[in-house]
Enzyme design. Structure first.
Site, PDB file in Angstrom:
ATOM      1  N   GLU A 150     -10.697  -6.200   6.324  1.00 54.52           N
ATOM      2  CA  GLU A 150      -9.358  -5.598   6.321  1.00 54.52           C
ATOM      3  C   GLU A 150      -8.384  -6.383   7.196  1.00 54.52           C
ATOM      4  O   GLU A 150      -7.230  -6.543   6.849  1.00 54.52           O
ATOM      5  CB  GLU A 150      -9.422  -4.124   6.769  1.00 54.52           C
ATOM      6  CG  GLU A 150     -10.043  -3.206   5.743  1.00 54.52           C
ATOM      7  CD  GLU A 150      -9.268  -3.144   4.420  1.00 54.52           C
ATOM      8  OE1 GLU A 150      -8.094  -3.522   4.386  1.00 54.52           O
ATOM      9  OE2 GLU A 150      -9.856  -2.755   3.397  1.00 54.52           O
ATOM     10  N   TYR A 206      -2.801   1.694   8.706  1.00 54.67           N
ATOM     11  CA  TYR A 206      -3.488   1.368   7.460  1.00 54.67           C
ATOM     12  C   TYR A 206      -4.964   1.015   7.721  1.00 54.67           C
ATOM     13  O   TYR A 206      -5.867   1.542   7.080  1.00 54.67           O
ATOM     14  CB  TYR A 206      -2.790   0.207   6.727  1.00 54.67           C
ATOM     15  CG  TYR A 206      -3.705  -0.370   5.681  1.00 54.67           C
ATOM     16  CD1 TYR A 206      -3.896   0.286   4.483  1.00 54.67           C
ATOM     17  CD2 TYR A 206      -4.460  -1.517   5.941  1.00 54.67           C
ATOM     18  CE1 TYR A 206      -4.793  -0.185   3.543  1.00 54.67           C
ATOM     19  CE2 TYR A 206      -5.360  -2.000   5.010  1.00 54.67           C
ATOM     20  CZ  TYR A 206      -5.517  -1.331   3.808  1.00 54.67           C
ATOM     21  OH  TYR A 206      -6.418  -1.780   2.900  1.00 54.67           O
ATOM     22  N   ASP A 252      -1.997   0.776   0.876  1.00 58.39           N
ATOM     23  CA  ASP A 252      -1.623  -0.641   1.002  1.00 58.39           C
ATOM     24  C   ASP A 252      -0.599  -0.963  -0.095  1.00 58.39           C
ATOM     25  O   ASP A 252      -0.101  -0.050  -0.770  1.00 58.39           O
ATOM     26  CB  ASP A 252      -2.863  -1.548   0.921  1.00 58.39           C
ATOM     27  CG  ASP A 252      -3.478  -1.578  -0.473  1.00 58.39           C
ATOM     28  OD1 ASP A 252      -3.053  -0.791  -1.340  1.00 58.39           O
ATOM     29  OD2 ASP A 252      -4.390  -2.399  -0.698  1.00 58.39           O
ATOM     30  N   CYS A 299      -2.853  -1.746 -12.797  1.00 56.07           N
ATOM     31  CA  CYS A 299      -1.438  -1.450 -12.518  1.00 56.07           C
ATOM     32  C   CYS A 299      -0.839  -2.637 -11.761  1.00 56.07           C
ATOM     33  O   CYS A 299      -0.395  -2.529 -10.627  1.00 56.07           O
ATOM     34  CB  CYS A 299      -1.344  -0.163 -11.696  1.00 56.07           C
ATOM     35  SG  CYS A 299       0.310   0.521 -11.674  1.00 56.07           S
ATOM     36  N   CYS A 336      -1.107  -0.246 -19.060  1.00 55.52           N
ATOM     37  CA  CYS A 336      -1.137   1.224 -19.164  1.00 55.52           C
ATOM     38  C   CYS A 336      -2.120   1.721 -20.224  1.00 55.52           C
ATOM     39  O   CYS A 336      -2.663   2.811 -20.105  1.00 55.52           O
ATOM     40  CB  CYS A 336       0.268   1.749 -19.459  1.00 55.52           C
ATOM     41  SG  CYS A 336       1.470   1.219 -18.226  1.00 55.52           S
ATOM     42  N   CYS A 352      -5.383   2.418 -18.597  1.00 51.46           N
ATOM     43  CA  CYS A 352      -5.305   3.052 -17.276  1.00 51.46           C
ATOM     44  C   CYS A 352      -5.831   4.493 -17.328  1.00 51.46           C
ATOM     45  O   CYS A 352      -5.418   5.275 -18.183  1.00 51.46           O
ATOM     46  CB  CYS A 352      -3.859   3.040 -16.790  1.00 51.46           C
ATOM     47  SG  CYS A 352      -3.662   3.874 -15.214  1.00 51.46           S
ATOM     48  N   CYS A 362       1.139   9.543 -15.842  1.00 51.61           N
ATOM     49  CA  CYS A 362       2.057   8.588 -15.215  1.00 51.61           C
ATOM     50  C   CYS A 362       3.498   8.784 -15.697  1.00 51.61           C
ATOM     51  O   CYS A 362       3.819   8.589 -16.867  1.00 51.61           O
ATOM     52  CB  CYS A 362       1.587   7.165 -15.512  1.00 51.61           C
ATOM     53  SG  CYS A 362       2.634   5.933 -14.731  1.00 51.61           S
TER      54      CYS A 362
HETATM   55 FE1  SF4 Z   1       0.276   1.938 -13.625  1.00 53.04          FE
HETATM   56 FE2  SF4 Z   1       1.115   4.199 -14.686  1.00 53.04          FE
HETATM   57 FE3  SF4 Z   1       0.604   2.155 -16.267  1.00 53.04          FE
HETATM   58 FE4  SF4 Z   1      -1.402   3.387 -15.019  1.00 53.04          FE
HETATM   59  S1  SF4 Z   1      -0.054   4.221 -16.588  1.00 53.04           S
HETATM   60  S2  SF4 Z   1      -1.096   1.165 -15.206  1.00 53.04           S
HETATM   61  S3  SF4 Z   1      -0.426   3.987 -13.108  1.00 53.04           S
HETATM   62  S4  SF4 Z   1       2.178   2.260 -14.704  1.00 53.04           S
END
Ligand code: SF4
Length: 351
Positions: free
Chosen positions: A43, A126, A144, A196, A203, A206, A212
């Site tokens: 880290e 952090y 982060d 992301c 997306c 994701c 989202c």
């Molecule tokens: Fe990022 Fe939202 Fe796309 Fe997922 S859906 S990759 S969180 S922008």
């Protein structure tokens, strides 16, 4: 956000992490507990530095100093030399200091508590949260740059960074689970690093696409917004590459920078102060009288807060000339902890 959403976000992300987690040298295999020393070391190294760069440094450090006690017992100069190239040398000095405090005050074991971790040298909010979560599975919230991006998009936060940080923290806290907090923190980092991503978020794959808000609004790639930065000023200086014929071969003059300030305690090619005045007199800082010849192009190095243009000049003196610093054999230069800007100056001087 209703509680059910938080729980579904947690379980979807953890399930995704179980399938897609990155393999990193400081990470414990699934089901095993991470070594706090390895987590802390990685880290600190990862602050301001990429994963790809850190891997080699991390492995060298761990081979040379397998435990925090080994690192604490190492001479600071050895640590700085291994660190050379990672930049931000205050981190290396704090690393060494922190290792000593862990040995002296905590019997060589990292504390598990976030508040106690925060008292250690070089450990901020952090890093304390990351160690508590990843190495001790405490329910700490870890934010982060990757997590900032993911949360900004998940909640479609349009306030620019850094003003949006408190809001990002609130949302991050709201979805941090009590169990598997370490995996959850690393899962968010991995999601930010591999799915992301800054320019083109994926997306379609994701695990959070159903929730989202930025994806739904078609603004994912525009977030997080950032306040316009002030342009970096330029500073100017001179570096004096001075050689002589020593008893055992060619030597060059090096000098240690003052402990305080930028690159504090590092070795350097003797240099004038770095000022914003391009016409400042650098020559009065020459370490000795010599016939100096200038290298054609200045060395340019970009620090966080300024850009440096360093005019490099080469000179030679006879063996009896007195100059402040240490004479180092050219074939022993690699033994010294030289910051990147100085390795650039050396390369320019040696042609
Ligand atoms: Fe990022 Fe939202 Fe796309 Fe997922 S859906 S990759 S969180 S922008």
């Amino acid at each position: 956000m209703i509680l059910n959403d938080a729980q579904r976000l947690q379980s979807d992300l953890l399930a995704w992490y179980d399938r897609h987690r990155r393999t990193l040298p400081w990470r414990a295999p699934p089901g095993e507990v991470a070594d706090p020393y390895a987590v802390w070391l990685s880290e600190i190294m990862l602050q301001q530095t990429t994963v790809a760069t850190v891997k080699g440094y991390f492995e060298r450090f761990l081979t040379r100093w397998p435990t925090v006690a080994d690192l604490a017992a190492a001479p600071l100069d050895d640590v700085l030399t291994e660190w050379a190239g990672l930049g931000y040398y205050a981190r290396a000095r704090n690393l060494h200091k922190c290792a000593n405090v862990v040995v002296e005050r905590h019997g060589g074991r990292f504390p598990a508590n976030e508040a106690v971790l925060l008292e250690l040298p070089g450990i901020g909010r952090y890093t304390a949260a990351a160690i508590a979560a990843i190495a001790f599975d405490q329910g700490a919230t870890v934010v982060d740059g990757n997590v900032e991006r993911v949360i900004s998009r998940l909640r479609a936060i349009e306030t620019p960074l850094p003003d949006s940080k408190p809001e990002i923290w609130r949302w991050a806290e709201a979805i941090t689970p009590a169990a598997r907090a370490g995996d959850f923190a690393q899962a968010m980092m991995d999601l930010g690093a591999t799915v992301c991503t800054p320019r083109t978020p994926l997306c379609m794959v994701c695990p959070w696409s159903w929730a989202c808000e930025a994806r739904a609004a078609g603004i994912a790639a525009d977030l997080p917004r950032k306040k316009a930065r002030k342009p970096r000023p330029t500073r100017y200086g001179m570096a004096f590459w001075l050689e002589r014929e020593g008893k055992a071969g060619r030597e060059v003059l090096l000098r240690r920078r003052p402990e305080e300030g930028l690159l504090g305690g590092m070795m350097e090619v003797p240099s004038s102060p770095w000022t914003e005045d391009p016409a400042a007199d650098g020559w009065s800082h020459a370490p000795a009288q010599a016939e100096w010849t200038a290298v054609d192009e200045p060395v340019v190095h970009v620090f966080t807060h300024f850009r440096l243009e360093l005019d490099v000049v080469r000179g030679e003196v006879s063996a009896g000339v007195v100059a402040e610093g240490v004479w180092v054999r050219l074939d022993r230069l690699a033994d010294y902890a030289l910051p990147t800007v100085m390795t650039k100056a050396i390369k320019a001087a040696r042609g």
